[in-house]
Scaffold this motif. Structure first.
Motif, PDB file in Angstrom:
ATOM      1  N   HIS A 169      -6.663   3.694   8.093  1.00  0.00           N
ATOM      2  CA  HIS A 169      -7.537   2.576   7.706  1.00  0.00           C
ATOM      3  C   HIS A 169      -6.871   1.212   7.848  1.00  0.00           C
ATOM      4  O   HIS A 169      -7.512   0.177   7.699  1.00  0.00           O
ATOM      5  N   THR A 183       5.233  -1.609   7.804  1.00  0.00           N
ATOM      6  CA  THR A 183       6.061  -0.409   7.800  1.00  0.00           C
ATOM      7  C   THR A 183       5.468   0.635   8.736  1.00  0.00           C
ATOM      8  O   THR A 183       5.855   1.791   8.684  1.00  0.00           O
ATOM      9  N   ASN A 197       1.733   1.386  10.009  1.00  0.00           N
ATOM     10  CA  ASN A 197       0.332   1.526  10.387  1.00  0.00           C
ATOM     11  C   ASN A 197      -0.357   0.192  10.604  1.00  0.00           C
ATOM     12  O   ASN A 197      -1.193   0.052  11.493  1.00  0.00           O
ATOM     13  N   HIS A 204     -10.604  -5.275   1.678  1.00  0.00           N
ATOM     14  CA  HIS A 204     -10.615  -4.025   0.908  1.00  0.00           C
ATOM     15  C   HIS A 204     -11.540  -4.132  -0.301  1.00  0.00           C
ATOM     16  O   HIS A 204     -12.185  -3.147  -0.682  1.00  0.00           O
ATOM     17  N   THR A 255       0.673   1.256  -3.417  1.00  0.00           N
ATOM     18  CA  THR A 255       0.667  -0.107  -2.888  1.00  0.00           C
ATOM     19  C   THR A 255       1.771  -0.296  -1.857  1.00  0.00           C
ATOM     20  O   THR A 255       2.949  -0.064  -2.126  1.00  0.00           O
ATOM     21  N   SER A 275       1.063  -3.140   1.042  1.00  0.00           N
ATOM     22  CA  SER A 275       0.739  -4.569   0.968  1.00  0.00           C
ATOM     23  C   SER A 275      -0.099  -4.868  -0.268  1.00  0.00           C
ATOM     24  O   SER A 275      -0.331  -6.032  -0.592  1.00  0.00           O
ATOM     25  N   THR A 277      -5.312  -2.189  -0.205  1.00  0.00           N
ATOM     26  CA  THR A 277      -6.269  -1.136  -0.571  1.00  0.00           C
ATOM     27  C   THR A 277      -6.636  -1.198  -2.053  1.00  0.00           C
ATOM     28  O   THR A 277      -7.786  -0.993  -2.431  1.00  0.00           O
ATOM     29  N   GLY A 316       4.666   3.951   4.313  1.00  0.00           N
ATOM     30  CA  GLY A 316       3.511   3.077   4.155  1.00  0.00           C
ATOM     31  C   GLY A 316       3.594   2.276   2.875  1.00  0.00           C
ATOM     32  O   GLY A 316       2.865   1.311   2.693  1.00  0.00           O
ATOM     33  N   THR A 320      -4.691   7.198   3.483  1.00  0.00           N
ATOM     34  CA  THR A 320      -4.701   6.162   4.521  1.00  0.00           C
ATOM     35  C   THR A 320      -4.661   6.760   5.920  1.00  0.00           C
ATOM     36  O   THR A 320      -5.343   6.310   6.825  1.00  0.00           O
ATOM     37  N   ASP A 321      -3.814   7.750   6.110  1.00  0.00           N
ATOM     38  CA  ASP A 321      -3.700   8.386   7.421  1.00  0.00           C
ATOM     39  C   ASP A 321      -3.633   9.903   7.233  1.00  0.00           C
ATOM     40  O   ASP A 321      -3.675  10.400   6.103  1.00  0.00           O
ATOM     41  N   TYR A 337       2.879  12.966  10.599  1.00  0.00           N
ATOM     42  CA  TYR A 337       4.155  13.370   9.985  1.00  0.00           C
ATOM     43  C   TYR A 337       4.626  14.748  10.452  1.00  0.00           C
ATOM     44  O   TYR A 337       5.389  15.410   9.756  1.00  0.00           O
TER      45      TYR A 337
END
Ligand SMILES: Cc1ncc(COP(=O)(O)O)c(C=O)c1O
Length: 474
Positions: free
Chosen positions: A83, A113, A115, A198, A229, A231, A234, A272, A362-363, A368
């Motif tokens: 996202h 970092t 994404n 968001h 968290t 950034s 979200t 992330g 998020t992903d 991974y």
């Protein structure tokens, strides 16, 4: 400039605009039409739209708590399967429509970092401008593989020292890059557009999923929105949800780097979550709790949920629905951290079967695969068998307690808020007034009130560059 820009409201509620048929457009190609897929409502094939965002409802057999834990799936976003492309779009568009970014001349620099910079590189390429990814050298191989395929010049991948927790090193490199006036730094940690997108889009998407789930049980309440968290973009969805449902907003961090819990520092593998600092866009004074999750737990669950042996244990011995187990493909490491934190929080407050805890992944797990392989080599050199799977289940899922949960009192919020001073005022040159005004909730409400103006500016920009705004269905 290629393509028509969607407004934030169109991305929040894509079913309200007529839209075109995107079914022939590859969701992972650098096509301008993919801007219209930068939302939570992509269907399973990612070619059409779904009325409800993708989500998993985790039952007590997995979580051990009565509260349903509902996870929104970020993996259906286009191009990067995460996202964060939404945040990247939001951070560039205000500059573009106000003439502060010239796609023909400027380079968009995406500190991240992993994404967010992939999202930024995708958005840059679609809009026909150059994008530069700045990220720690220690991030997962899958992120670098993706970037190599998407940047126009390998020099546009800038590696900074360290891993996840080395955000300061990213800032330092950005400060160097900013000396060139053609480099425009789109700092997700301080761009309020990241908060707003968001609030508007993720907030709405979570709300939509909650209504959908509530249709099965009218007694459901939205108890909490939980978000790790990085950034702190979200988690802004929590502010929106609180206005609608009075829900609590819970921030998650790695126990190995307990910045919010203890002003702490350290290395970890919950990719992330950039830390050792409090993002400028984090509305700390409206955050209700912080939960620490160990990367030993998330690495172990990543292996249990992602390996063949782990999955056959879950289905065979634990009787977990195989359809649900297959959907664990949708859960990346930070999503697992969010799930563990949701369980801890539900335990902490003794939440019951009517209290729904909502969170995001998020992903997905495929980001991974190499992490999982190297984990197995390190931890289980003789191979991972069903006994090991049982141990992981017992130790890392069944045994989850409510440790490292801090309900924030005013004094705790103030401590966390104040910690941001050292990054933003001392290091990054934000004025004390601008830093301090974020204590007051009227500041954040004032930001939210600007959303319609941004939508108008985007529409006007589309008209100016010769693209008619898309027809909206009212
Ligand atoms: C995998 C992953 N999880 C979680 C996050 C944190 O999200 P946010 O930056 O919106 O706080 C990020 C941010 O880049 C991420 O890439």
């Amino acid at each position: 400039m290629k393509g028509t820009l969607p407004t934030w409201s169109e991305l929040a509620e894509p079913d309200r605009h007529g839209g075109e048929d995107l079914s022939t457009v590859d969701p992972d190609a650098p096509e301008p039409a993919n801007l219209w897929r930068v939302h939570w409502f992509n269907d399973a094939k990612r070619t059409g739209r779904s009325p409800v965002p993708a989500h998993l409802v985790l039952p007590p057999e997995i979580t051990g708590v009565d509260s349903p834990i509902v996870v929104l799936i970020g993996r259906r976003f286009p191009m990067i399967s995460a996202h964060k492309v939404l945040a990247a779009y939001a951070c560039l568009v205000p500059r573009l429509v106000t003439g502060q970014f010239d796609p023909a001349r400027d380079r968009a620099v995406w500190p991240s970092t992993g994404n967010y910079c992939r999202g930024g590189v995708a958005i840059s390429r679609i809009l026909g401008c150059r994008g530069v990814a700045v990220l720690p050298a220690g991030m997962s191989r899958e992120r670098f593989d993706w970037l190599r395929d998407w940047v126009s010049d390998p020099a546009d991948i800038v590696r900074t020292p360290g891993t996840e927790s080395n955000v300061k090193e990213i800032y330092d490199r950005c400060a160097e890059l900013a000396r060139d006036p053609d480099n425009v730094i789109l700092n997700q940690f301080s761009e309020f557009a990241n908060y707003l997108i968001h609030y508007r889009c993720t907030g709405h998407a979570v709300d939509r999923v909650f209504s959908h789930v509530k249709a099965t049980n009218r007694s459901y309440r939205l108890a909490a929105f939980v978000s790790a968290t990085g950034s702190a973009g979200t988690i802004a969805a929590g502010d929106y949800l609180k206005t609608q449902h009075g829900s609590r907003t819970v921030a998650v961090e790695a126990l190995e780097c307990p910045t919010m819990l203890q002003n702490g520092y350290g290395e970890h593998n919950i990719q992330g979550i950039g830390d050792k600092h409090i993002p400028l866009i984090h509305n700390v004074m409206n955050t209700d709790a912080v939960v620490g999750v160990s990367d030993r737990t998330t690495d172990a669950i990543n292996h249990l949920f992602g390996s063949y042996v782990g999955r056959s244990y879950l289905v065979g011995r634990r009787q977990i629905d195989p359809v649900l187990v297959r959907q664990f493909d949708d859960l990346g490491i930070s999503g697992l951290a969010n799930i563990v934190a949701s369980i801890k929080f539900a335990r902490h407050l003794d939440l019951g079967p009517d209290d729904v805890v909502m969170t995001v992944a998020t992903d997905g797990a495929s980001m991974y695969d190499t992490e999982r392989r190297s984990y197995e080599e390190r931890r289980y050199p003789q191979g991972f068998d069903e006994v090991n799977a049982g141990e992981v289940f017992g130790r890392h899922l069944e045994a989850i307690a409510d440790d490292h949960v801090l309900e924030l009192r005013h004094v705790d919020r103030t401590r966390i808020f104040n910690l941001g001073y050292y990054t933003w005022v001392e290091q990054q040159g934000v004025s004390l007034d601008d830093f301090d005004r974020r204590r007051d909730q009227r500041f954040w409400q004032g930001l939210v009130d600007t959303i319609p103006s941004w939508d108008r500016l985007i529409d006007e920009f589309n008209e100016e560059v010769g693209h008619a705004p898309r027809r909206r269905v009212s």
